[in-house]
Structure formats: structure tokens, C-alpha cells
Design a protein around this motif. Structure first.
Motif, short mmCIF file in Angstrom:
data_model
loop_
_atom_site.label_atom_id
_atom_site.label_comp_id
_atom_site.label_asym_id
_atom_site.label_seq_id
_atom_site.Cartn_x
_atom_site.Cartn_y
_atom_site.Cartn_z
N GLN A 255 0.49 -0.90 0.24
CA GLN A 255 -0.17 -0.04 0.02
C GLN A 255 1.02 1.10 -0.20
OE1 GLN A 255 -2.40 -0.85 3.43
NE2 GLN A 255 -3.91 -1.71 2.78
N SER A 256 0.34 2.74 -0.31
CA SER A 256 1.50 3.68 -0.47
C SER A 256 0.90 4.52 0.20
CB SER A 256 0.87 4.57 -1.58
OG SER A 256 0.86 4.16 -3.58
N TYR A 547 13.78 -1.62 -5.51
CA TYR A 547 12.73 -1.75 -6.84
C TYR A 547 11.71 -1.46 -5.95
CZ TYR A 547 9.32 -4.44 -9.70
OH TYR A 547 7.97 -4.45 -10.50
N PRO A 548 11.04 -0.98 -4.67
CA PRO A 548 9.81 -0.21 -4.70
C PRO A 548 9.94 1.02 -4.59
CG PRO A 548 9.86 -2.12 -2.77
CD PRO A 548 10.98 -1.84 -4.03
N ARG A 558 2.54 -1.44 -7.17
CA ARG A 558 3.33 -2.36 -6.29
C ARG A 558 2.58 -3.31 -5.78
NH1 ARG A 558 5.38 1.11 -1.54
NH2 ARG A 558 5.74 -1.20 -0.93
N GLN A 559 2.70 -4.77 -6.02
CA GLN A 559 2.20 -5.90 -6.22
C GLN A 559 2.24 -6.50 -4.91
OE1 GLN A 559 1.10 -6.47 -10.44
NE2 GLN A 559 -1.28 -6.43 -9.31
N TYR A 560 3.87 -7.18 -5.40
CA TYR A 560 4.21 -8.32 -5.48
C TYR A 560 5.70 -7.92 -3.91
CZ TYR A 560 1.53 -10.04 -7.96
OH TYR A 560 -0.27 -10.35 -8.61
N SER A 569 7.95 6.16 4.01
CA SER A 569 7.79 5.17 4.51
C SER A 569 9.51 5.97 5.61
CB SER A 569 8.71 3.89 3.92
OG SER A 569 8.89 2.92 5.39
N ASP A 570 9.10 5.50 7.15
CA ASP A 570 8.91 6.12 8.43
C ASP A 570 9.84 4.72 9.03
OD1 ASP A 570 7.37 4.94 8.87
OD2 ASP A 570 6.41 6.70 10.53
N SER A 571 10.19 3.83 8.22
CA SER A 571 10.42 2.62 8.97
C SER A 571 11.64 1.88 8.30
CB SER A 571 9.00 0.98 7.84
OG SER A 571 9.99 -0.18 8.58
#
Length: 639
Positions: A255-256, A547-548, A558-560, A569-571
Motif C-alpha cells: 500500500q502507498s 525496487y519499491p 506495487r503488488q508482489y 516510509s518511516d520504517s
């Protein structure tokens, strides 16, 4: 003299009366089994010595029990043979085990892992790096075979003293007793490991830790069992519930989370360069007043640079870096995904760009079949693979075609490609063991001359020079005006065996496991047209995330993907194939089962939150394995 003999016989009689033991029978029994006793001692010493080599500071004394148990189980079957034949069979088994240990230690020096059945599939790939393999072999390794030289004359002169009385029943009793003792001891040891880390035995996510807990022989037996059972299991269809679980995770993971730089690369060329053994510690570093990587330093200053970017390769090494960067799937549990899963369907970067009418091409100066690239590149959607036979091999440095010639010729080919295109280039000259010092030029490494670290600095300085020429030509020809350039290192440069050289160079004292892990970073930069978006991104990230991130920049679906978009992302999640992980705040070291606070460097206790995090991350590795083992992307696309 006669009195002495009478006294000895009298003592024997008294002992026999008291303990009901016949001393002569006992002595005969020992003689009958002296070969087994000797085998036990020799193999125990060898396996323990191997264990201390792969994990000198952490090889536990309690591993004595499973090592002895595994040898007992092995020899129990040989008790059924007649002694003369048994001696020969044990001698052959000694040679086999010794050769396995030598292979294991050589493999460990390069991959920092234990060789597996799956990895053996890649043995033929080592023919292209014979100089690397040779440099890993030490004369000391052959000490594992030294006992065999002394055993040959002993075996020839050995007198069989087998007592014929009740031979069958005695051998059967010995077989049952030896096997039972070994199995009970071994089961207890393996159970203790499975209780401490429930998924370790089945996933074998940390093979070094597993080996130091149960010993080398047990490891190889369990690995063989897992390989066979996994092959059988994967021949059947995955359960619907498990498939849905993986699908749900992928939907959530892809998910974006933001729109930072979304679509800025649409319609632009993508030029991606994977640099052999480029490790982060050389960036912005000097030796004797000279910059080691002056050209990369210059390009980093006008690019978006990721300074906490880790490599995550496993048994596939360079090919794993390619695989993750182009697919956002973890490396194979064992061996190389490029070899083991070349028949799978992939939602790769090249495939997705092709769906947007991009021309896709891969460039590498090594032979086309190395790491199975001639098969895997088309599978991943590359229209053209420019391999060894597509280049004029006019200059060799290191393992093959020099980076200078490779990049010059690749530049000429690049200019002929239909736009927009995705070009993926893999360099070669800075490959371990960095022994082509003449080819690398005259870079002065001072006190590190004639050391592995010194040779590496020369090699990467040479590659930096060639990359500088290539990148500057892209800019001069205005190719960068309509292209996004990505450059990253594929894996470590300095093996852990040479950690002291690295720490000395970096002026590090009191290093620990966290120190080592923090040095396992590789540079990654993204250059945008007009030097836009330049600056440093400190997010903890890794090759799974490339890649993402590019999917966001080029507005691809973005699927797999199992990685994250670093820009949105803050992860700080980074998971390694061994089960080691970090979230950007805490670093978990799997082989010591230890947590570190990154900010303070101090060890911290495991909390319920950290334990749940560890279990979740191990689950994600298993999701990736299931995707590969069952070719799930093909199934998902069908549905």
C-alpha cells in the motif's frame, strides 16, 4: 616372578567376584573396538576444531554433547560389520568427513555461511572464480587429512582379534546400545535448540548459530533432511489458507504510504549500475591524504545518497544483489535464486518497465552462463543481454574484462538503445581477492601495502576512476538530462576474517557484533536530472527496498514486493537472510540471540515487542520462500 603372577591372578579373581567382570574379556572387547574408539576421538577433534574456526568467540562447550551424539549414531551402524571390513569403511568415512570440513571452512571464508545441499548446485559456477577459491584455501586446512597418512601403516599392520563367541548377539547389542545413546543425546540437544528458537531447525535461517549449537555433522544431516522434505512438500500445492495469508500480507505491504517524488521518473531512462564489492566505509575516506573514491564522492554530492543502506545477500552473493534489487524478494533460503528458481515468473522491474514500452538491456563483461544470467535475465524481462561475447575482450583486470573497457564499450552500446530504456550494468574488476594490483594502477596505500585491505583499496580506487569517466560522459553527452541514474554496491568487500584490518583502518577499538553489522553497508545513490533532490537520506534501508522506491519514482504498480519505498516510509526495517534484523533503532544479532540499542551501542534485554517483531520478520522470510518454492507470483497473476 611366580609370586607376582599369583598375586595378579588373585587380584583378577577378587575383582571378578566383586564386579562379576572378566578382565580378559574386557581387554578383548576394547581391542575389538579400538578402531571405533579411535574414530570417535579423531572425528570429535576435527569437528570441534572446525566449529572454533567458524565461531571462535561463541562456540559453546555444550556443543560437545551433540557432536559426540552424532558420531555415536554414525559409528553404531558400523558395529554390525566384521572388524577388518569395518576398519576400511571407517577409514573411508574419516576421509569423507575431513573433505566435507575442508569444503565447509573454505566456503565459510567467502560466504560467512555453512555449505548446504542447495548451495552444491552452484559448484559449477565457481569455475569462473577459481582464483578467488584458491585464495581462500590455506595449507592449514589439509591438517584435517594429516591423521590419514599415519593411519594407513597402522591399518595395514593391525591384527584383528575378534572373539568368535556369540558374535552376532554381541554386535547386535552394541549396535542397539550405541544407536540408542546417540539418538537420546542428540534428540535432547536438537529439542533444546528448537525450544529456544522454534523456527530455526526448519528454516535454517541462521546456519552458523545452528552449527555451533548442534555441530557440523548434525547440521548436514538436518540440511539434507530439510532439502528432501522441502522438495517433496513443494511438489504439492500450497494450502489455500497459506496462500491467502501471503496475499493479504503483500496487499498490506504494498500500500502507498505517501506521494514524495511519485512519478517524477515517468518516461525517463533508467541507468542502474551494480558495483562489485563497493562497501560504504571507503566513501569520503582518505588514505595518505588521497581520496579513495573521489569520483563517487563528487557524484554523491549531486545525488540523493542513502548512507544507511545495507546489502542483504546470502549464498547467491552478487546474483542475490541483482535478484533483490530487481524483484524485492529475499534470496533463496539456500543456494542461489538465480539457479534454483529460474523457471519462476517474476513481477520484476524490467518486466514492469517493458509494460510501459521501455527497452530493457543488461550488461556484464563475464561469461553469459555465470550465475545463470543467460537464463535469468530473459525471465526477468530483459530484451537483450550484452555478455562476454558482446564485448571486445581487449583488456583484463581482475576476473576478466576491465571496468575501463567494459564501461567504455557499454557507453557506446547505451547510445544506440531505443528510448526510453532501462539499462542494468554490473561491474567486475573490484572482485575478491583483489589480487590484480598491477591492473589497478599505482594508488599508494601506505602501511596497508600487500594486505587484503590495501589491495581492495587499490581495486575500488581503480573502479571509482572508471565510474567517474562513465558518469561524466553521460553528463557531457546530456544523457543524464533525461535519465535517472542509480548506483549501489552489491555486497561486502572485507571478509570477517580480516575484520581487524578494517577496524585498524577505521581506528575502531572494542568492536563487537553491532560494530561489525553497522559496517555491512553499501553506498546507494539516485541521481536525478539537473542534480535535483540531492541530499542525504539517513533511513535504515537495504537492497530489498530499491525496487519499491523506483516503482514509486517511475509510477509502476506495487503488488508482489517485500521491501518498502524508502522515500515514503518511516520504517527502518531491514531483514537479513540469517534472521538478523534492525528497525533502525534496535539491532538484533541472530547468531548470539542478542539485541543492541543502536544509539547507545549497549545490549538490551528481549521484550515482548521485540520477540513479536523477530517472529514477524522470520515469517516474512518464510513468505518469500513460499513465493519462490511454489511460484506464487505466476498463480497470483492468473487469479
Amino acid at each position: 616372578m611366580n609370586n607376582i603372577r599369583l598375586k595378579i591372578n588373585d587380584i583378577k579373581l577378587k575383582i571378578n567376584d566383586k564386579f562379576n567382570i572378566n578382565i580378559d574379556d574386557l581387554i578383548l572387547h576394547v581391542k575389538n573396538n579400538i578402531d571405533i574408539i579411535l574414530f570417535l576421538i579423531i572425528i570429535y577433534v576435527k569437528v570441534m576444531h572446525y566449529g572454533k574456526q567458524i565461531s571462535p568467540e561463541y562456540f559453546y562447550s555444550k556443543v560437545n554433547r551433540p557432536i559426540i551424539a552424532s558420531i555415536l549414531i554414525l559409528v553404531s551402524f558400523f558395529t554390525l560389520f566384521k572388524q577388518r571390513r569395518r576398519i576400511k569403511l571407517l577409514f573411508i568415512l574419516n576421509i569423507v568427513i575431513s573433505l566435507v570440513l575442508i569444503s565447509d571452512i573454505v566456503y565459510f571464508r567467502y560466504y560467512k555461511d555453512v555449505i548446504t545441499v542447495s548451495a552444491l548446485k552452484n559448484v559449477k559456477l565457481l569455475t569462473g572464480v577459481s582464483s578467488s577459491v584458491k585464495s581462500l584455501i590455506s595449507i592449514k586446512d589439509f591438517l584435517y587429512l594429516i591423521d590419514i597418512v599415519f593411519l594407513i601403516p597402522i591399518i595395514k599392520r593391525f591384527e584383528v582379534v575378534d572373539n568368535k563367541k556369540k558374535v552376532f548377539f554381541r554386535k547386535a547389542a552394541m549396535f542397539v546400545a550405541t544407536l540408542l545413546i546417540g539418538v537420546v543425546m542428540d534428540t535432547q540437544s536438537v529439542y533444546a535448540v528448537s525450544k529456544e528458537q522454534p523456527t530455526l531447525i526448519s528454516s535454517m535461517s541462521d546456519r552458523i548459530y545452528l552449527t555451533k549449537m548442534i555441530g557440523n555433522i548434525n547440521f548436514h544431516v538436518i540440511d539434507a533432511y530439510n532439502y528432501v522434505s522441502t522438495s517433496i512438500k513443494n511438489s504439492s500445492k500450497l494450502s489455500t489458507a497459506r496462500e491467502n495469508e501471503i496475499k493479504d500480507f503483500l496487499v498490506k505491504n504494498n500500500q502507498s504510504t505517501g506521494t514524495n517524488l511519485t512519478g517524477v521518473g515517468e518516461g525517463k531512462n533508467l541507468i542502474m549500475i551494480q558495483v562489485e564489492a563497493l562497501q560504504s566505509f571507503v566513501i569520503n575516506q582518505k588514505i595518505n591524504g588521497q581520496e579513495i573514491t573521489p569520483n563517487l564522492n563528487r557524484w554523491i554530492n549531486k545525488s540523493m545518497y542513502f548512507d544507511n543502506y545495507f546489502y542483504q545477500v546470502a549464498g547467491g552473493n552478487t546474483s542475490d544483489a541483482e535478484f533483490m534489487s530487481n524483484n524485492s524478494l529475499y534470496p533463496a533460503e539456500s543456494g542461489s535464486a538465480y539457479y534454483s528458481y529460474s523457471g519462476n515468473a517474476y513481477n520484476s522491474l524490467a518486466n514492469e518497465l517493458k509494460s510501459k514500452q521501455y527497452y530493457t538491456a543488461a550488461f556484464h563483461g563475464n561469461n553469459e552462463g555465470f550465475w545463470n544470467r543467460n537464463v535469468m535475465y530473459p525471465v526477468q524481462g530483459f530484451d537483450k543481454f550484452y555478455g562476454q561475447h558482446s564485448f571486445n575482450i581487449d583488456e583484463n583486470v581482475g576476473l576478466g574484462l576491465s571496468d575501463k573497457s567494459f564501461l567504455n564499450q557499454s557507453f557506446d552500446k547505451l547510445k544506440t538503445l531505443k528510448q526510453p530504456y532501462y539499462s542494468f550494468l554490473v561491474t567486475l574488476s573490484s572482485h575478491y581477492p583483489y589480487d590484480d594490483t598491477k591492473g589497478y594502477g599505482n594508488f599508494n596505500v601506505g602501511q596497508y601495502e600487500n594486505t587484503l585491505l590495501g589491495n581492495y583499496l587499490k581495486g575500488i580506487h581503480y573502479t571509482d576512476e572508471q565510474l567517474g569517466v562513465f558518469l561524466d560522459k553521460l553528463e557531457k553527452e546530456k544523457i543524464t538530462d533525461n535519465s535517472i541514474v542509480v548506483l549501489y554496491g552489491d555486497h561486502f568487500a572485507i571478509p570477517k576474517d580480516n575484520a581487524d584490518e578494517l577496524y585498524k583502518f577505521e581506528k575502531i577499538s572494542n568492536a563487537n557484533d553491532l560494530t561489525w553489522e553497522q559496517y555491512q553497508k553499501v553506498p546507494m545513490l539516485i541521481h536525478f536530472p539537473g542534480d535535483e533532490n540531492k541530499g542525504v537520506n539517513h533511513t535504515y534501508s537495504a537492497q530489498m527496498d530499491l525496487y519499491p522506491t523506483l516503482a514509486n519514482i517511475f509510477n509502476l504498480p506495487r503488488q508482489y514486493m517485500l521491501g518498502k519505498d524508502i522515500l515514503n516510509s518511516d520504517s527502518g526495517k531491514v531483514i537479513f537472510r540469517t534472521g538478523t534484523f534492525t528497525d533502525g533503532k534496535v539491532f538484533y544479532i541472530s547468531w548470539t540471540n542478542t539485541y543492541y540499542d543502536i544509539k547507545t551501542g549497549a545490549q538490551i534485554p528481549e521484550t515482548d515487542t521485540l520477540k513479536a517483531q523477530k517472529e514477524q520478520y522470520l515469517k516474512e522470510l518464510q513468505y518469500s520462500d513460499d513465493i519462490l518454492n511454489h511460484n506464487l507470483i505466476k498463480d497470483f497473476k492468473k487469479k
